[in-house]
Design an enzyme around this catalytic site. Structure first.
Site, short mmCIF file in Angstrom:
data_model
loop_
_atom_site.label_atom_id
_atom_site.label_comp_id
_atom_site.label_asym_id
_atom_site.label_seq_id
_atom_site.Cartn_x
_atom_site.Cartn_y
_atom_site.Cartn_z
N PHE A 39 -11.45 -7.73 14.03
CA PHE A 39 -10.33 -8.16 13.19
C PHE A 39 -9.95 -7.04 12.21
CE2 PHE A 39 -8.89 -10.25 9.19
CZ PHE A 39 -7.65 -10.66 9.67
N GLN A 40 -8.69 -6.72 12.19
CA GLN A 40 -8.13 -5.67 11.31
C GLN A 40 -8.76 -4.30 11.56
OE1 GLN A 40 -8.09 -7.29 7.25
NE2 GLN A 40 -5.99 -7.95 7.63
N GLU A 56 0.82 -1.22 0.00
CA GLU A 56 0.00 0.00 0.00
C GLU A 56 0.85 1.27 0.00
OE1 GLU A 56 -0.52 -2.61 1.95
OE2 GLU A 56 -2.63 -3.22 1.79
N MET A 113 24.14 9.30 2.12
CA MET A 113 23.98 10.59 2.80
C MET A 113 24.28 10.45 4.29
SD MET A 113 23.36 13.70 2.29
CE MET A 113 22.28 14.25 0.98
N LYS A 161 -17.57 -0.96 6.44
CA LYS A 161 -17.97 -2.01 5.49
C LYS A 161 -19.49 -2.07 5.32
CE LYS A 161 -16.85 -6.79 4.40
NZ LYS A 161 -16.18 -8.01 4.87
C1 LIG Z 1 12.31 5.91 5.08
C2 LIG Z 1 13.58 6.61 5.46
N1 LIG Z 1 14.40 6.06 6.38
C3 LIG Z 1 15.56 6.69 6.70
C4 LIG Z 1 15.89 7.89 6.15
C5 LIG Z 1 17.17 8.60 6.55
N2 LIG Z 1 18.08 8.69 5.39
C6 LIG Z 1 18.18 9.80 4.63
S1 LIG Z 1 19.23 9.64 3.35
C7 LIG Z 1 19.62 8.07 3.81
C8 LIG Z 1 20.60 7.26 3.02
C9 LIG Z 1 20.09 6.91 1.67
O1 LIG Z 1 20.92 5.92 1.10
P1 LIG Z 1 20.71 5.49 -0.40
O2 LIG Z 1 19.29 5.22 -0.67
O3 LIG Z 1 21.66 4.40 -0.72
O4 LIG Z 1 21.06 6.82 -1.19
P2 LIG Z 1 22.43 7.67 -1.23
O5 LIG Z 1 22.38 8.67 -0.12
O6 LIG Z 1 23.57 6.71 -1.10
O7 LIG Z 1 22.36 8.34 -2.57
C10 LIG Z 1 18.92 7.69 4.97
C11 LIG Z 1 19.05 6.39 5.65
C12 LIG Z 1 14.97 8.43 5.23
N3 LIG Z 1 15.18 9.63 4.65
N4 LIG Z 1 13.85 7.77 4.89
#
Ligand SMILES: Cc1ncc(C[n+]2csc(CCOP(=O)(O)OP(=O)(O)O)c2C)c(N)n1
Length: 561
Positions: free
Chosen positions: A110-111, A48, A471, A160
């Site tokens: 349920f749910q 979803e 990042m 529902k």
């Molecule tokens: C759902 C979610 N979890 C954690 C984060 C924190 N976060 C921001 S950037 C990042 C790293 C992203 O890594 P990747 O997808 O490999 O991209 P890159 O930065 O290497 O381009 C994280 C963990 C986020 N923004 N969203």
């Protein structure tokens, strides 16, 4: 008519063509009737969250609200991240969830989940429907709320028994929305003051946000900037609101913005902020933001944004286009002294250009993006995920048109890009769609690759694979004492096999010399393609402002890199 038929008929009357959804116990009456409404195309997602991001990408690419179906409990709760993403970025969406029967609500059926309670903080509005007769007017109200004023997601939770009950269908009934006054005419007196201040300012800067794109105000913005000779920067979500290669362009602002934009903002004596929230990603340390600005002007449709972070001297609560349209005839031609300011900015552009490491022989993300954008010919939609890939994609974007760069700016939701790309392609079936993602974010929603195959959507994924949560790794290196903690992604699926298992074509790319043939491969196949670019694992985003610091403290790529 049953409540389910009323719902589907009302959706058709709202002009809905596509629904992204997933069935379950509490919305089965709706799915039972769906085949009898062939005008409604349903796209079966694999999770979803994917449905919410697809509807989001669809809305951003089409300008029409995205529509989502999910069942109660876990189904509806899986939408929460997608709703929050759309809410933060002001994207119109209507999510319709099934709820347990009204007689069972509150009994731990349920749910059963309190979906209204869980989603209220991340929706513009939500409705609980307990009777079939409420359905037509609720649908009407939901679409009105989602698409007017500052757009956003609206959730309708339909019990529902209301879906199954029969009643008279009354499509004309309307719900009085007391107190909902989304549109306001811009205050002409205040706009007159704005025009005067713009003419008198020595060092004015305009910053443009997503609101400029949402209200299609880019032409008014361009003409005002050109007449008055005022440079324009954009927020991350505003990328495209002003042509990047225009002589007055400051490109992207904020804590990962361009050096010359930061310099301009920090030295401006007047800052006009249009269609934006002025969040911490724009201001960095708030009390060091634009310290020389004697005047802050804020134009935004949402009165709650006024003074939320930066207290404006003049506020104009209005749709960006309405405000800029009214402002344009009042604008005076650039005063002679404005040239000094523009030359100063040109000097900063020379001093602080966008640079990336070229000397180490490894494939750099910017090499990949330069080739990709050249192929896009300023026509393709580019959907970025979150992380370094997102900022690289924004900074190396070279288009002149709005609405073609899509990303999750406010929530920063990893996993957004693939499903949003699918939604964008559904909305614009003849426009090429490129999805730029890091491998971390990509695997969060990779199951939606099946949807691209099932729906024959030839989206192209540019995976900037740096074997880590890039990042976060950069933040740890730069701001957390160099302790690399839990960011290693060297153990990942073989992306080629993964893509092929889903029925995609795929190619691994290791060097610069392979770029042209890799993109030829992607463009040459009329189906979904994944390109796994093995990029320099130490490549970083520059400029960047150290966490907690002011914009003046921005770091650039170290010399000699
Ligand atoms: C759902 C979610 N979890 C954690 C984060 C924190 N976060 C921001 S950037 C990042 C790293 C992203 O890594 P990747 O997808 O490999 O991209 P890159 O930065 O290497 O381009 C994280 C963990 C986020 N923004 N969203």
């Amino acid at each position: 008519m049953t409540g389910a038929d009323m719902l589907l008929e009302s959706l058709a009357r709202e002009g809905v063509e596509v629904i992204f959804g997933y069935p379950g116990g509490a919305n089965l009456p709706i799915y039972q009737r769906l085949p009898d409404h062939p005008g409604l195309r349903h796209i079966l997602v694999r999770h979803e969250q994917g449905a919410a991001h697809m509807a989001d990408g669809y809305a951003r690419a089409s300008g029409k609200p995205g529509v989502v179906f999910a069942t109660s409990g876990p189904g509806a709760l899986n939408l929460v991240t997608g709703l929050a993403t759309a809410f933060m970025d002001s994207v119109p969406m209507v999510a319709i969830t099934g709820q347990v029967a009204s007689t069972m609500v509150g009994r731990d059926a349920f749910q059963e989940s309190d979906v209204i309670g869980c989603t209220q903080p991340v929706t513009k509005h939500s409705f609980l429907v307990t009777h079939a007769s409420q359905i037509p007017r609720t649908i009407k109200a939901a679409f009105h709320i989602a698409t007017t004023g500052r757009p956003g997601p609206v959730l309708i939770d339909i019990c529902k028994d209301a879906q199954m009950a029969t009643g008279e269908y009354d499509p004309e009934s309307s719900l009085p929305l007391a107190g909902y006054r989304p549109e306001r005419d811009p205050d002409l007196h205040n706009l007159g003051r704005v025009a005067r201040l713009l003419a008198e300012a020595e060092r004015p800067v305009i910053l443009a946000g997503h609101g400029v794109i949402l209200s299609k105000a880019e032409n008014e913005l361009l003409r005002i900037a050109e007449t008055a000779g005022i440079p324009v920067g954009t927020t991350l979500l505003g990328v495209g609101a002003f042509p990047v290669d225009h002589p007055l362009s400051l490109h992207m602002t904020g804590f990962m913005g361009t050096g010359w934009c930061i310099k301009a903002v920090q030295n401006a004596d007047l800052l006009m902020m249009v269609g934006m929230r002025v969040d911490d990603r724009v201001t960095a340390k708030l009390d060091e933001f634009a310290p020389h600005a004697k005047q802050f002007i804020h134009i935004d449709i949402d009165p709650s944004e006024m003074g939320k972070n930066v207290l404006p001297h003049i506020e104009v609560v209005s749709d960006a286009k309405a405000a800029l349209e009214a402002l344009e005839p009042m604008i005076e031609p650039a005063p002679a002294g404005r040239n000094h300011w523009i030359s100063q900015i040109d000097a900063w552009r020379e001093e602080h250009p966008l640079r990336f490491a070229r000397a180490n022989g490894l494939l750099q993300p910017q090499h990949v993006l330069e080739e990709m954008y050249a192929r896009c010919r300023s026509e393709a939609i580019v959907v970025a995920d979150v992380g370094q890939n997102q900022i690289w994609a924004a900074l190396w974007w070279n288009y002149r048109k709005p609405g073609l760069f899509i990303n999750s700016g406010g929530a920063g939701t990893m996993g957004f890009a693939l499903p949003a790309s699918i939604g964008a392609r559904v909305a614009r079936p003849t426009t090429p769609v490129w999805c730029v993602a890091g491998e971390g974010g990509f695997v969060m929603t990779a199951q939606e690759m099946s949807v691209a195959v099932a729906e024959k959507l030839p989206i192209k994924v540019v995976l900037l694979n740096n074997f880590s949560l890039g990042m976060v790794r950069q933040f740890q290196d730069d701001f957390y004492g160099g302790v690399r903690s839990e960011v290693d992604l060297s153990v990942m699926p073989d992306f080629i096999k993964l893509a092929e298992a889903y029925g995609w074509r795929a190619l691994q790319v290791n060097g610069r010399e392979e770029l042209a043939s890799a993109f030829d491969f992607a463009e040459g196949h009329d189906g979904p393609v994944l390109l796994d670019f093995r990029i320099d694992p130490e490549a970083n985003v520059y400029p960047i402002v150290p966490l907690g610091k002011g914009l003046n403290d921005f770091w650039e790529l170290p010399n000699g890199a």
